[in-house]
Design an enzyme around this catalytic site. Structure first.
Site, PDB file in Angstrom:
ATOM      1  N   LYS A  85       0.820  -1.220   0.000  1.00 47.33           N
ATOM      2  CA  LYS A  85       0.000   0.000   0.000  1.00 47.33           C
ATOM      3  C   LYS A  85       0.856   1.273   0.000  1.00 47.33           C
ATOM      4  O   LYS A  85       0.511   2.271  -0.619  1.00 47.33           O
ATOM      5  CB  LYS A  85      -0.935   0.005   1.212  1.00 47.33           C
ATOM      6  CG  LYS A  85      -1.976  -1.102   1.167  1.00 47.33           C
ATOM      7  CD  LYS A  85      -3.354  -0.569   0.968  1.00 47.33           C
ATOM      8  CE  LYS A  85      -4.370  -1.611   0.583  1.00 47.33           C
ATOM      9  NZ  LYS A  85      -4.413  -2.829   1.401  1.00 47.33           N
ATOM     10  N   GLU A 107     -10.109   6.239   2.916  1.00 44.34           N
ATOM     11  CA  GLU A 107     -10.933   5.171   3.468  1.00 44.34           C
ATOM     12  C   GLU A 107     -10.006   4.053   3.931  1.00 44.34           C
ATOM     13  O   GLU A 107      -8.869   3.951   3.472  1.00 44.34           O
ATOM     14  CB  GLU A 107     -11.869   4.627   2.383  1.00 44.34           C
ATOM     15  CG  GLU A 107     -11.284   3.513   1.484  1.00 44.34           C
ATOM     16  CD  GLU A 107     -10.162   3.953   0.549  1.00 44.34           C
ATOM     17  OE1 GLU A 107      -9.965   5.179   0.384  1.00 44.34           O
ATOM     18  OE2 GLU A 107      -9.481   3.066  -0.019  1.00 44.34           O
ATOM     19  N   SER A 374       1.834  -9.757  -1.006  1.00 48.90           N
ATOM     20  CA  SER A 374       1.448  -8.344  -0.884  1.00 48.90           C
ATOM     21  C   SER A 374       1.672  -7.755   0.500  1.00 48.90           C
ATOM     22  O   SER A 374       1.845  -6.545   0.640  1.00 48.90           O
ATOM     23  CB  SER A 374      -0.012  -8.152  -1.296  1.00 48.90           C
ATOM     24  OG  SER A 374      -0.865  -8.998  -0.549  1.00 48.90           O
TER      25      SER A 374
HETATM   26  C1  LIG Z   1      -5.244  -3.973   0.955  1.00 52.89           C
HETATM   27  C2  LIG Z   1      -4.508  -5.222   0.739  1.00 52.89           C
HETATM   28  C3  LIG Z   1      -4.803  -6.075  -0.352  1.00 52.89           C
HETATM   29  C4  LIG Z   1      -5.931  -5.828  -1.302  1.00 52.89           C
HETATM   30  O1  LIG Z   1      -5.856  -4.665  -2.053  1.00 52.89           O
HETATM   31  P1  LIG Z   1      -5.452  -4.656  -3.595  1.00 52.89           P
HETATM   32  O2  LIG Z   1      -5.742  -3.265  -4.018  1.00 52.89           O
HETATM   33  O3  LIG Z   1      -6.332  -5.659  -4.285  1.00 52.89           O
HETATM   34  O4  LIG Z   1      -4.031  -5.010  -3.687  1.00 52.89           O
HETATM   35  C5  LIG Z   1      -4.020  -7.207  -0.540  1.00 52.89           C
HETATM   36  N1  LIG Z   1      -3.014  -7.512   0.314  1.00 52.89           N
HETATM   37  C6  LIG Z   1      -2.710  -6.734   1.377  1.00 52.89           C
HETATM   38  C7  LIG Z   1      -1.593  -7.136   2.267  1.00 52.89           C
HETATM   39  C8  LIG Z   1      -3.451  -5.570   1.627  1.00 52.89           C
HETATM   40  O5  LIG Z   1      -3.136  -4.802   2.679  1.00 52.89           O
END
Ligand SMILES: *Cc1c(COP(=O)(O)O)cnc(C)c1O
Length: 394
Positions: A85, A107, A374
């Protein structure tokens, strides 16, 4: 404005008062995008504050255990604040600062994006207000504390189902009330143009690095790139620089909850229909009257009833495919990675891992899968323990 569309998806479906703010933002973005000083400031922050480039780690034990393709993990979990993020947030915060804005609003669902935005606001000395569903402020009280600690005000949203989609609606409303001094830092590749394009560009550093790293490590491109999909920002970031490399298969994993046949699955592309919501034309989970349906899956970050317009386009054009992953599959992948590699993944990322675990054994040893990790899973430990019937105190 064709640049606002991906095929038939995207657009700027907002009240007139917001059009002005979006056009100002679009003009500023397309100007600063090629500005040398903007890019060098962002690059410096990404290197020295975020910790980029994130490693592309060969998961040797996992690959051997599954007995098929080689699995590489793109370690976005090692970024400052613990997920991808921050890549987007720093880009937008820096842009807002250049535009003369004094205040950031955002948000948040589970709180990851709120924490990242509060972090950027602290770093750049800007005011910050976060909108979060009341339900989520209770479920994620630690993140509310974090945001407060970073100097942000957190507003609990009580409208609708008091979750992420209501927080987005409320933040859009707040923006219309304070366009002059405020920038809305949207958290994923969704909403009206220019957000899906701009956020994709900020996150595309993920695939830029993967490409360089895999060419260095293996001398060739991967066969498959897998990422989880909520709004779709980490996935499009991981896909973007491979879009033209047709030999690379791109796979997005959606949160299916108890399964796509269960009432509240968040697997938008599996069960959703085309509609217009939150300023964009895309696929959304809807009820029989076309109202946005309540969604539910174990991962707060994937619990959004829509999907970014570029993913809708990539799916319909056949360039990428999207698969549903159930809660239990994700939880098993979460536990598996912890034990086999000593890495606790975010439960969102565990959806992508679950797919890799399915396909790796079916592929030969000279094939390569890259999984975009992610985020890190510390935030999820209490809820996964609860899912397994163990009560721990946070
Ligand atoms: C917010 C989040 C997501 C989902 O958001 P995307 O916009 O689809 O990437 C995925 N993994 C993590 C660790 C997140 O914090």
């Amino acid at each position: 404005m064709s640049e606002a569309y991906f095929g038939e998806f995207g657009g700027m479906f907002v009240p007139e008062i917001l059009m002005q703010a979006l056009i100002e933002l679009k003009d500023a973005y397309f100007c600063y995008k090629n500005d040398e000083s903007f890019n060098s400031q962002l690059k410096d922050l990404l290197q020295n504050y975020v910790n980029r480039p994130s490693p592309l780690y060969f998961a040797k034990a996992m690959s051997e255990n599954l007995g098929g393709a080689k699995i590489y993990l793109k370690r976005e979990d090692l970024n400052h604040t613990g997920s991808h993020k921050i890549n987007n947030v720093l880009g937008q915060a820096l842009l807002a600062k250049k535009m003369g804005k004094k205040r950031l609003i955002a948000e948040t669902g589970a709180g990851q994006h709120g924490v990242a935005t509060a972090t950027a606001a602290a770093l750049l000395n800007m005011d910050c207000e976060i909108f979060m569903g009341k339900e989520d402020t209770i479920r994620q009280s630690l993140n509310v504390y974090r945001m407060n600690l970073l100097g942000a005000k957190v507003n609990a949203v009580e409208s609708g189902t008091a979750t992420l989609k209501d927080a987005v609606s409320e933040t859009l409303k707040e923006w219309t009330r304070n366009i002059d001094n405020t920038h809305y830092v949207l958290g994923s590749v969704m909403g009206p143009h220019p957000f899906p394009t701009m956020i994709r560009d900020f996150q595309s550093i993920i695939s830029k690095e993967i490409k360089e790293q895999i060419l260095m490590l293996e001398g060739r491109l991967p066969d498959v790139v897998v990422a989880c999909v909520g709004g779709g920002s980490n996935a499009i970031g991981a896909f973007y620089h491979f879009l033209e490399d047709l030999e690379v298969e791109l796979v997005g994993c959606e949160g299916a909850g108890d399964g796509v046949d269960s009432p509240n699955s968040a697997a938008t592309l599996s069960v959703g229909k085309v509609g217009i919501f939150h300023g964009m034309k895309s696929y959304f989970c809807q009820d029989q009257y076309g109202q946005i349906a309540p969604v539910e899956c174990i991962s707060a970050g994937l619990d959004y009833p829509g999907i970014g317009p570029e993913h809708a386009f990539l799916r319909d054009s056949g360039r990428a495919k999207y698969v549903p992953i159930t809660d239990i599959q994700a939880v098993e992948a979460f536990e598996y990675l912890a034990k086999i590699e000593g890495i606790i993944p975010a439960i969102e990322s565990a959806h992508a891992l679950a797919y890799a675990i399915q396909i790796a054994p079916l592929m030969s040893k000279n094939h390569i899968i890259v999984v975009n990790l992610s985020g890190r899973g510390d935030k999820d430990c209490a809820s996964i323990a609860r899912y397994r019937g163990v009560n721990i105190y946070e």
